[in-house]
Design a protein around this motif. Sequence first.
Motif, PDB file in Angstrom:
ATOM      1  N   LEU A 126       8.159   8.996   3.195  1.00  0.00           N
ATOM      2  CA  LEU A 126       8.708   9.027   1.764  1.00  0.00           C
ATOM      3  C   LEU A 126      10.020   8.894   1.535  1.00  0.00           C
ATOM      4  CD1 LEU A 126       5.960  10.892  -0.218  1.00  0.00           C
ATOM      5  CD2 LEU A 126       6.306   8.355  -0.302  1.00  0.00           C
ATOM      6  N   ALA A 127      10.517   9.756   2.054  1.00  0.00           N
ATOM      7  CA  ALA A 127      12.235  10.036   2.361  1.00  0.00           C
ATOM      8  C   ALA A 127      12.798   8.847   2.711  1.00  0.00           C
ATOM      9  CB  ALA A 127      12.387  11.397   2.987  1.00  0.00           C
ATOM     10  N   GLU A 128      12.397   8.184   3.705  1.00  0.00           N
ATOM     11  CA  GLU A 128      13.156   6.982   4.317  1.00  0.00           C
ATOM     12  C   GLU A 128      12.702   5.582   3.359  1.00  0.00           C
ATOM     13  OE1 GLU A 128      11.535   6.912   8.332  1.00  0.00           O
ATOM     14  OE2 GLU A 128      12.739   8.740   8.776  1.00  0.00           O
ATOM     15  N   THR A 129      11.864   5.676   2.562  1.00  0.00           N
ATOM     16  CA  THR A 129      11.621   4.451   2.071  1.00  0.00           C
ATOM     17  C   THR A 129      11.815   4.619   0.379  1.00  0.00           C
ATOM     18  OG1 THR A 129       9.130   5.006   1.944  1.00  0.00           O
ATOM     19  CG2 THR A 129      10.083   3.364   3.776  1.00  0.00           C
ATOM     20  N   ILE A 130      10.697   5.278  -0.243  1.00  0.00           N
ATOM     21  CA  ILE A 130      10.391   5.418  -1.567  1.00  0.00           C
ATOM     22  C   ILE A 130      11.649   6.155  -2.299  1.00  0.00           C
ATOM     23  CG2 ILE A 130       8.847   6.325  -3.268  1.00  0.00           C
ATOM     24  CD1 ILE A 130       6.651   5.101  -1.853  1.00  0.00           C
ATOM     25  N   MET A 131      11.896   7.360  -1.511  1.00  0.00           N
ATOM     26  CA  MET A 131      12.686   8.100  -2.028  1.00  0.00           C
ATOM     27  C   MET A 131      14.323   7.655  -1.968  1.00  0.00           C
ATOM     28  SD  MET A 131      10.921  10.061  -3.206  1.00  0.00           S
ATOM     29  CE  MET A 131      11.362  11.529  -4.021  1.00  0.00           C
ATOM     30  N   LYS A 132      14.288   6.289  -1.354  1.00  0.00           N
ATOM     31  CA  LYS A 132      15.774   5.906  -1.511  1.00  0.00           C
ATOM     32  C   LYS A 132      15.868   4.978  -2.154  1.00  0.00           C
ATOM     33  CE  LYS A 132      17.242   7.698   2.988  1.00  0.00           C
ATOM     34  NZ  LYS A 132      17.964   7.308   4.326  1.00  0.00           N
ATOM     35  N   GLN A 133      15.443   4.604  -3.455  1.00  0.00           N
ATOM     36  CA  GLN A 133      15.381   3.584  -4.076  1.00  0.00           C
ATOM     37  C   GLN A 133      16.300   3.929  -5.245  1.00  0.00           C
ATOM     38  OE1 GLN A 133      11.746   2.325  -6.644  1.00  0.00           O
ATOM     39  NE2 GLN A 133      10.831   3.952  -5.323  1.00  0.00           N
ATOM     40  N   ASP A 134      16.892   2.753  -5.904  1.00  0.00           N
ATOM     41  CA  ASP A 134      17.554   2.805  -7.059  1.00  0.00           C
ATOM     42  C   ASP A 134      16.503   1.854  -8.099  1.00  0.00           C
ATOM     43  OD1 ASP A 134      19.650   4.401  -6.314  1.00  0.00           O
ATOM     44  OD2 ASP A 134      20.493   2.574  -5.581  1.00  0.00           O
ATOM     45  N   VAL A 135      16.882   2.067  -9.378  1.00  0.00           N
ATOM     46  CA  VAL A 135      16.139   1.175 -10.532  1.00  0.00           C
ATOM     47  C   VAL A 135      16.978   0.579 -11.272  1.00  0.00           C
ATOM     48  CG1 VAL A 135      14.193   2.752 -10.184  1.00  0.00           C
ATOM     49  CG2 VAL A 135      15.586   3.175 -12.102  1.00  0.00           C
ATOM     50  N   LYS A 136      16.480  -0.424 -11.709  1.00  0.00           N
ATOM     51  CA  LYS A 136      17.341  -1.291 -12.736  1.00  0.00           C
ATOM     52  C   LYS A 136      16.289  -1.695 -13.788  1.00  0.00           C
ATOM     53  CE  LYS A 136      20.175  -5.206 -13.879  1.00  0.00           C
ATOM     54  NZ  LYS A 136      21.012  -6.473 -13.269  1.00  0.00           N
ATOM     55  N   VAL A 137      16.125  -0.947 -14.839  1.00  0.00           N
ATOM     56  CA  VAL A 137      14.942  -0.919 -15.694  1.00  0.00           C
ATOM     57  C   VAL A 137      15.072  -2.566 -16.471  1.00  0.00           C
ATOM     58  CG1 VAL A 137      14.279   1.380 -16.183  1.00  0.00           C
ATOM     59  CG2 VAL A 137      15.831   0.129 -17.714  1.00  0.00           C
ATOM     60  N   ASN A 138      14.041  -2.973 -16.893  1.00  0.00           N
ATOM     61  CA  ASN A 138      13.905  -4.410 -17.412  1.00  0.00           C
ATOM     62  C   ASN A 138      13.817  -3.825 -19.123  1.00  0.00           C
ATOM     63  OD1 ASN A 138      12.607  -6.172 -19.522  1.00  0.00           O
ATOM     64  ND2 ASN A 138      11.718  -7.276 -17.582  1.00  0.00           N
ATOM     65  N   ASP A 145       0.705  -1.291   0.015  1.00  0.00           N
ATOM     66  CA  ASP A 145       0.131   0.039   0.086  1.00  0.00           C
ATOM     67  C   ASP A 145       0.752   1.345  -0.017  1.00  0.00           C
ATOM     68  OD1 ASP A 145      -2.047   1.712   0.063  1.00  0.00           O
ATOM     69  OD2 ASP A 145      -2.900   1.339   2.017  1.00  0.00           O
ATOM     70  N   PRO A 146       1.773   1.595  -1.093  1.00  0.00           N
ATOM     71  CA  PRO A 146       2.375   2.907  -1.283  1.00  0.00           C
ATOM     72  C   PRO A 146       1.817   4.065  -0.746  1.00  0.00           C
ATOM     73  CG  PRO A 146       2.498   1.450  -3.340  1.00  0.00           C
ATOM     74  CD  PRO A 146       1.593   0.832  -2.710  1.00  0.00           C
ATOM     75  N   LYS A 147       0.464   3.946  -1.097  1.00  0.00           N
ATOM     76  CA  LYS A 147      -0.353   5.413  -0.804  1.00  0.00           C
ATOM     77  C   LYS A 147      -0.288   5.729   0.637  1.00  0.00           C
ATOM     78  CE  LYS A 147      -3.653   5.417  -4.748  1.00  0.00           C
ATOM     79  NZ  LYS A 147      -4.623   5.376  -5.469  1.00  0.00           N
ATOM     80  N   ALA A 148      -0.492   4.603   1.581  1.00  0.00           N
ATOM     81  CA  ALA A 148      -0.403   4.661   2.824  1.00  0.00           C
ATOM     82  C   ALA A 148       1.060   5.416   3.343  1.00  0.00           C
ATOM     83  CB  ALA A 148      -0.583   3.457   3.465  1.00  0.00           C
ATOM     84  N   LEU A 149       1.993   5.052   2.476  1.00  0.00           N
ATOM     85  CA  LEU A 149       3.204   5.901   3.162  1.00  0.00           C
ATOM     86  C   LEU A 149       3.149   7.635   2.546  1.00  0.00           C
ATOM     87  CD1 LEU A 149       5.882   3.165   1.694  1.00  0.00           C
ATOM     88  CD2 LEU A 149       5.548   4.007   4.020  1.00  0.00           C
ATOM     89  N   HIS A 150       2.481   7.844   1.395  1.00  0.00           N
ATOM     90  CA  HIS A 150       2.369   9.052   1.083  1.00  0.00           C
ATOM     91  C   HIS A 150       1.437   9.610   2.214  1.00  0.00           C
ATOM     92  CE1 HIS A 150       3.867   9.081  -3.087  1.00  0.00           C
ATOM     93  NE2 HIS A 150       3.739   7.913  -2.915  1.00  0.00           N
ATOM     94  N   LYS A 151       0.443   9.120   2.684  1.00  0.00           N
ATOM     95  CA  LYS A 151      -0.294   9.895   3.505  1.00  0.00           C
ATOM     96  C   LYS A 151       0.575  10.091   5.057  1.00  0.00           C
ATOM     97  CE  LYS A 151      -4.715   7.750   1.856  1.00  0.00           C
ATOM     98  NZ  LYS A 151      -5.778   6.955   1.901  1.00  0.00           N
ATOM     99  N   GLN A 152       1.564   9.000   5.384  1.00  0.00           N
ATOM    100  CA  GLN A 152       2.201   9.268   6.525  1.00  0.00           C
ATOM    101  C   GLN A 152       3.138  10.797   6.252  1.00  0.00           C
ATOM    102  OE1 GLN A 152       4.511   5.860   7.617  1.00  0.00           O
ATOM    103  NE2 GLN A 152       2.602   4.580   7.539  1.00  0.00           N
ATOM    104  N   GLY A 153       3.235  11.180   5.117  1.00  0.00           N
ATOM    105  CA  GLY A 153       4.040  12.498   5.063  1.00  0.00           C
ATOM    106  C   GLY A 153       5.342  12.210   4.222  1.00  0.00           C
ATOM    107  N   TRP A 154       6.144  13.386   4.238  1.00  0.00           N
ATOM    108  CA  TRP A 154       7.345  13.441   3.284  1.00  0.00           C
ATOM    109  C   TRP A 154       8.325  12.398   4.193  1.00  0.00           C
ATOM    110  CZ3 TRP A 154       9.294  13.901  -1.080  1.00  0.00           C
ATOM    111  CH2 TRP A 154      10.937  13.841  -1.055  1.00  0.00           C
ATOM    112  N   GLN A 155       8.570  12.595   5.453  1.00  0.00           N
ATOM    113  CA  GLN A 155       9.459  11.656   6.117  1.00  0.00           C
ATOM    114  C   GLN A 155       9.395  10.413   5.887  1.00  0.00           C
ATOM    115  OE1 GLN A 155      12.137  13.435   7.668  1.00  0.00           O
ATOM    116  NE2 GLN A 155      13.010  11.296   7.900  1.00  0.00           N
TER     117      GLN A 155
END
Length: 165
Positions: free
Chosen positions: A136-148, A124-134
Amino acid sequence: MQPQMLIISCGGTRKLLNQEEVAAAATELGFNVTVAEAGAFVALVNAADVLLAVHRAGLTNQIFQPTQAVVLQIVPWGNMDWMATNFYGQPARDMQLRYVEYYVDEEETSLKDKYPREHLVFSDPKALHKQGWQALAETIMKQDVKVNLARFRPFLLQAIDNLQE
């Protein structure tokens, strides 16, 4: 004449882990690819037909692109569509740039190696958004990507098609 593509490279988070493979795939499709670190490279951006980057502040360099150039944004996992479209997509269109979004799936994010699939980041990534910027900053915003590359290739082709319109 080959279309010019600039791939913004960065050393922080949200880097493109298979950047060399993406550059090779774009080259194979006919792009003349330059990879450069984010920063003062206005001349490179202005000469690029396509600006490709993972969602981050470096995409603001689109303001230096020539009219009708293409912005290809790789949107990280985690319900980032609103931010991607409103921070970079709509401004690109407003500047008469062509805009393409590629959405990373669960297998393309480094978060899969950090969190179980039951974690909110996947369930439920939307639930993380509802928790606020902090949150997001600690989870989603710390990712790297490797595109298929099989999934990504059509978006490179879409960038080429946009240049030919």
